[in-house]
Design a protein around this motif. Structure first.
Motif, PDB file in Angstrom:
ATOM      1  N   ILE A  55       0.841  -1.202   0.000  1.00 29.16           N
ATOM      2  CA  ILE A  55       0.000   0.000   0.000  1.00 29.16           C
ATOM      3  C   ILE A  55       0.871   1.246   0.000  1.00 29.16           C
ATOM      4  CG2 ILE A  55      -1.805   1.264   1.259  1.00 29.16           C
ATOM      5  CD1 ILE A  55      -2.646  -1.480  -0.057  1.00 29.16           C
ATOM      6  N   LEU A  56       1.905   1.232   0.794  1.00 28.70           N
ATOM      7  CA  LEU A  56       2.790   2.390   0.893  1.00 28.70           C
ATOM      8  C   LEU A  56       3.387   2.739  -0.473  1.00 28.70           C
ATOM      9  CD1 LEU A  56       3.702   4.292   3.109  1.00 28.70           C
ATOM     10  CD2 LEU A  56       5.611   2.745   3.575  1.00 28.70           C
ATOM     11  N   LYS A  57       3.808   1.737  -1.212  1.00 29.82           N
ATOM     12  CA  LYS A  57       4.386   1.973  -2.531  1.00 29.82           C
ATOM     13  C   LYS A  57       3.347   2.467  -3.536  1.00 29.82           C
ATOM     14  CE  LYS A  57       8.289  -1.211  -2.234  1.00 29.82           C
ATOM     15  NZ  LYS A  57       8.864  -2.479  -2.749  1.00 29.82           N
ATOM     16  N   LYS A  58       2.083   2.166  -3.300  1.00 27.57           N
ATOM     17  CA  LYS A  58       1.018   2.569  -4.215  1.00 27.57           C
ATOM     18  C   LYS A  58       0.234   3.794  -3.709  1.00 27.57           C
ATOM     19  CE  LYS A  58       0.192  -2.099  -6.005  1.00 27.57           C
ATOM     20  NZ  LYS A  58      -0.034  -2.010  -7.446  1.00 27.57           N
ATOM     21  N   ARG A  59       0.644   4.348  -2.567  1.00 20.69           N
ATOM     22  CA  ARG A  59      -0.141   5.416  -1.930  1.00 20.69           C
ATOM     23  C   ARG A  59      -0.392   6.592  -2.874  1.00 20.69           C
ATOM     24  NH1 ARG A  59       1.351   7.966   3.909  1.00 20.69           N
ATOM     25  NH2 ARG A  59       3.383   8.127   2.890  1.00 20.69           N
ATOM     26  N   GLU A  60       0.625   7.056  -3.588  1.00 18.48           N
ATOM     27  CA  GLU A  60       0.414   8.189  -4.498  1.00 18.48           C
ATOM     28  C   GLU A  60      -0.513   7.808  -5.654  1.00 18.48           C
ATOM     29  OE1 GLU A  60       1.058  11.328  -3.807  1.00 18.48           O
ATOM     30  OE2 GLU A  60       1.865  10.536  -1.910  1.00 18.48           O
ATOM     31  N   ASN A  61      -0.411   6.579  -6.137  1.00 15.21           N
ATOM     32  CA  ASN A  61      -1.337   6.111  -7.178  1.00 15.21           C
ATOM     33  C   ASN A  61      -2.770   6.098  -6.653  1.00 15.21           C
ATOM     34  OD1 ASN A  61       0.835   5.685  -8.899  1.00 15.21           O
ATOM     35  ND2 ASN A  61       1.031   3.532  -8.321  1.00 15.21           N
ATOM     36  N   PHE A  62      -2.945   5.643  -5.399  1.00 18.36           N
ATOM     37  CA  PHE A  62      -4.271   5.676  -4.783  1.00 18.36           C
ATOM     38  C   PHE A  62      -4.791   7.101  -4.712  1.00 18.36           C
ATOM     39  CE2 PHE A  62      -3.519   1.392  -2.918  1.00 18.36           C
ATOM     40  CZ  PHE A  62      -4.785   0.850  -3.054  1.00 18.36           C
ATOM     41  N   ARG A  63      -3.950   8.022  -4.279  1.00 14.11           N
ATOM     42  CA  ARG A  63      -4.377   9.423  -4.160  1.00 14.11           C
ATOM     43  C   ARG A  63      -4.822   9.982  -5.503  1.00 14.11           C
ATOM     44  NH1 ARG A  63       0.347  11.132   0.136  1.00 14.11           N
ATOM     45  NH2 ARG A  63      -0.856  10.594   2.001  1.00 14.11           N
ATOM     46  N   ASP A  64      -4.080   9.652  -6.557  1.00 17.08           N
ATOM     47  CA  ASP A  64      -4.472  10.105  -7.897  1.00 17.08           C
ATOM     48  C   ASP A  64      -5.784   9.458  -8.328  1.00 17.08           C
ATOM     49  OD1 ASP A  64      -2.195  11.682  -8.088  1.00 17.08           O
ATOM     50  OD2 ASP A  64      -1.081  10.217  -9.277  1.00 17.08           O
ATOM     51  N   ALA A  65      -5.885   8.154  -8.172  1.00 14.41           N
ATOM     52  CA  ALA A  65      -7.066   7.415  -8.626  1.00 14.41           C
ATOM     53  C   ALA A  65      -8.322   7.794  -7.852  1.00 14.41           C
ATOM     54  CB  ALA A  65      -6.814   5.911  -8.501  1.00 14.41           C
ATOM     55  N   PHE A  66      -8.160   8.156  -6.585  1.00 18.98           N
ATOM     56  CA  PHE A  66      -9.313   8.466  -5.728  1.00 18.98           C
ATOM     57  C   PHE A  66      -9.446   9.969  -5.470  1.00 18.98           C
ATOM     58  CE2 PHE A  66      -8.918   3.941  -5.001  1.00 18.98           C
ATOM     59  CZ  PHE A  66     -10.233   3.532  -4.874  1.00 18.98           C
ATOM     60  N   GLU A  67      -9.030  10.768  -6.461  1.00 12.69           N
ATOM     61  CA  GLU A  67      -9.240  12.222  -6.414  1.00 12.69           C
ATOM     62  C   GLU A  67      -8.775  12.837  -5.096  1.00 12.69           C
ATOM     63  OE1 GLU A  67     -10.363  14.023  -8.998  1.00 12.69           O
ATOM     64  OE2 GLU A  67     -10.646  12.233 -10.230  1.00 12.69           O
ATOM     65  N   GLY A  68      -7.561  12.472  -4.664  1.00 11.20           N
ATOM     66  CA  GLY A  68      -7.036  13.029  -3.422  1.00 11.20           C
ATOM     67  C   GLY A  68      -7.784  12.562  -2.184  1.00 11.20           C
ATOM     68  N   PHE A  69      -8.475  11.455  -2.322  1.00 10.23           N
ATOM     69  CA  PHE A  69      -9.297  10.905  -1.236  1.00 10.23           C
ATOM     70  C   PHE A  69     -10.305  11.931  -0.722  1.00 10.23           C
ATOM     71  CE2 PHE A  69      -6.053   7.590  -1.109  1.00 10.23           C
ATOM     72  CZ  PHE A  69      -6.853   6.472  -1.006  1.00 10.23           C
ATOM     73  N   ASP A  70     -10.939  12.615  -1.647  1.00  9.76           N
ATOM     74  CA  ASP A  70     -12.001  13.554  -1.278  1.00  9.76           C
ATOM     75  C   ASP A  70     -13.299  12.751  -1.162  1.00  9.76           C
ATOM     76  OD1 ASP A  70     -14.059  15.418  -1.119  1.00  9.76           O
ATOM     77  OD2 ASP A  70     -13.107  16.793  -2.534  1.00  9.76           O
ATOM     78  N   PRO A  71     -13.752  12.499   0.070  1.00  5.46           N
ATOM     79  CA  PRO A  71     -14.949  11.671   0.226  1.00  5.46           C
ATOM     80  C   PRO A  71     -16.192  12.308  -0.392  1.00  5.46           C
ATOM     81  CG  PRO A  71     -14.237  12.536   2.351  1.00  5.46           C
ATOM     82  CD  PRO A  71     -13.198  12.917   1.350  1.00  5.46           C
ATOM     83  N   ASN A  72     -16.222  13.627  -0.498  1.00  2.00           N
ATOM     84  CA  ASN A  72     -17.386  14.273  -1.103  1.00  2.00           C
ATOM     85  C   ASN A  72     -17.461  14.010  -2.601  1.00  2.00           C
ATOM     86  OD1 ASN A  72     -18.575  15.520   1.238  1.00  2.00           O
ATOM     87  ND2 ASN A  72     -16.789  16.859   1.263  1.00  2.00           N
ATOM     88  N   VAL A  73     -16.334  13.799  -3.241  1.00  2.00           N
ATOM     89  CA  VAL A  73     -16.313  13.420  -4.659  1.00  2.00           C
ATOM     90  C   VAL A  73     -16.642  11.934  -4.799  1.00  2.00           C
ATOM     91  CG1 VAL A  73     -14.825  13.135  -6.690  1.00  2.00           C
ATOM     92  CG2 VAL A  73     -14.704  15.241  -5.327  1.00  2.00           C
ATOM     93  N   ILE A  74     -15.957  11.122  -4.012  1.00  2.00           N
ATOM     94  CA  ILE A  74     -16.093   9.664  -4.116  1.00  2.00           C
ATOM     95  C   ILE A  74     -17.507   9.202  -3.781  1.00  2.00           C
ATOM     96  CG2 ILE A  74     -15.249   7.464  -3.177  1.00  2.00           C
ATOM     97  CD1 ILE A  74     -12.524   8.962  -2.775  1.00  2.00           C
ATOM     98  N   ALA A  75     -18.177   9.907  -2.885  1.00  5.86           N
ATOM     99  CA  ALA A  75     -19.541   9.527  -2.490  1.00  5.86           C
ATOM    100  C   ALA A  75     -20.505   9.529  -3.677  1.00  5.86           C
ATOM    101  CB  ALA A  75     -20.049  10.453  -1.390  1.00  5.86           C
ATOM    102  N   GLY A  76     -20.195  10.295  -4.700  1.00  6.07           N
ATOM    103  CA  GLY A  76     -21.063  10.365  -5.879  1.00  6.07           C
ATOM    104  C   GLY A  76     -20.720   9.370  -6.964  1.00  6.07           C
ATOM    105  N   TRP A  77     -19.737   8.541  -6.727  1.00  6.98           N
ATOM    106  CA  TRP A  77     -19.311   7.588  -7.740  1.00  6.98           C
ATOM    107  C   TRP A  77     -20.255   6.396  -7.832  1.00  6.98           C
ATOM    108  CZ3 TRP A  77     -13.275   7.093  -7.026  1.00  6.98           C
ATOM    109  CH2 TRP A  77     -12.677   8.284  -7.427  1.00  6.98           C
TER     110      TRP A  77
END
Length: 190
Positions: free
Chosen positions: A49-71
């Motif tokens: 996970i640590l090695k993929k953390r920046e990829n996660f942040r990109d893929a999940f829009e900076g982990f903005d739950p208000n954006v992700i909630a609408g997915w």
């Protein structure tokens, strides 16, 4: 420096241990991100996970739950094609659901308050001599897990929750001879 025994041998682990792990986190969105990443780690090693953390942040829009909630399903399918993250349908769908639950808790009382109320607003300062002394879960992580699940969260069992509590500094689980123990203890008040 005598670090906690789990840190290393890769530099990314040293950096995470020395700057991030155990530092009290008070921001609702950042707390949610770390809980989600700990959920993605279930069944895997943290270094994955640590090695993929920046990829996660990109893929999940900076982990903005208000954006992700609408997915929806289209977003799930898009993420399943992203080799930079852990491609688990169950974990991706749980992240979307957890974003909606985060919104509910955030509006009601603040996600940060929801979590830090268990600690009376202050991190627990443990004094473990060795890694073997540190538990994988505690009665408190079991209670928080139960309450998160009652709210509707997924991938938040008591072991995941305890790892999260360690990561966000709700508990200071640096071993006592690690210099970060003292550093994190000094950060224990807002």
């Amino acid at each position: 420096m005598t670090r906690c025994g789990w840190a290393g041998p890769e530099q990314i682990y040293f950096d995470y241990h020395d700057t991030d792990w155990g530092v009290p986190e008070w921001d609702s969105r950042a707390l949610w991100e770390k809980l989600i990443l700990d959920g993605f780690q279930a069944g895997l090693s943290w270094i994955t996970i640590l090695k993929k953390r920046e990829n996660f942040r990109d893929a999940f829009e900076g982990f903005d739950p208000n954006v992700i909630a609408g997915w929806g399903e289209e977003d799930v399918e898009r993420l399943l094609q992203n080799a930079g993250i852990v491609r688990s349908r169950a974990k991706i769908e749980a992240t979307i659901k957890n974003a909606r639950v985060w919104q509910k808790i955030e509006q009601r009382e603040g996600f940060d308050q929801f979590l830090w109320n268990y600690m009376d607003g202050k991190p627990l300062q443990n004094h473990w001599a060795t890694l073997a002394d540190i538990p994988a879960k505690t009665p408190l992580s079991e209670q928080i897990s139960k309450d998160l699940k009652r709210e509707g969260f997924k991938f938040c069992g008591p072991v995941i929750v305890y790892a999260f509590m360690q990561a966000v500094g709700m508990v200071n689980d640096h071993v006592i001879d690690c210099p970060r123990h003292k550093d994190c203890a000094e950060l224990a008040s807002r």
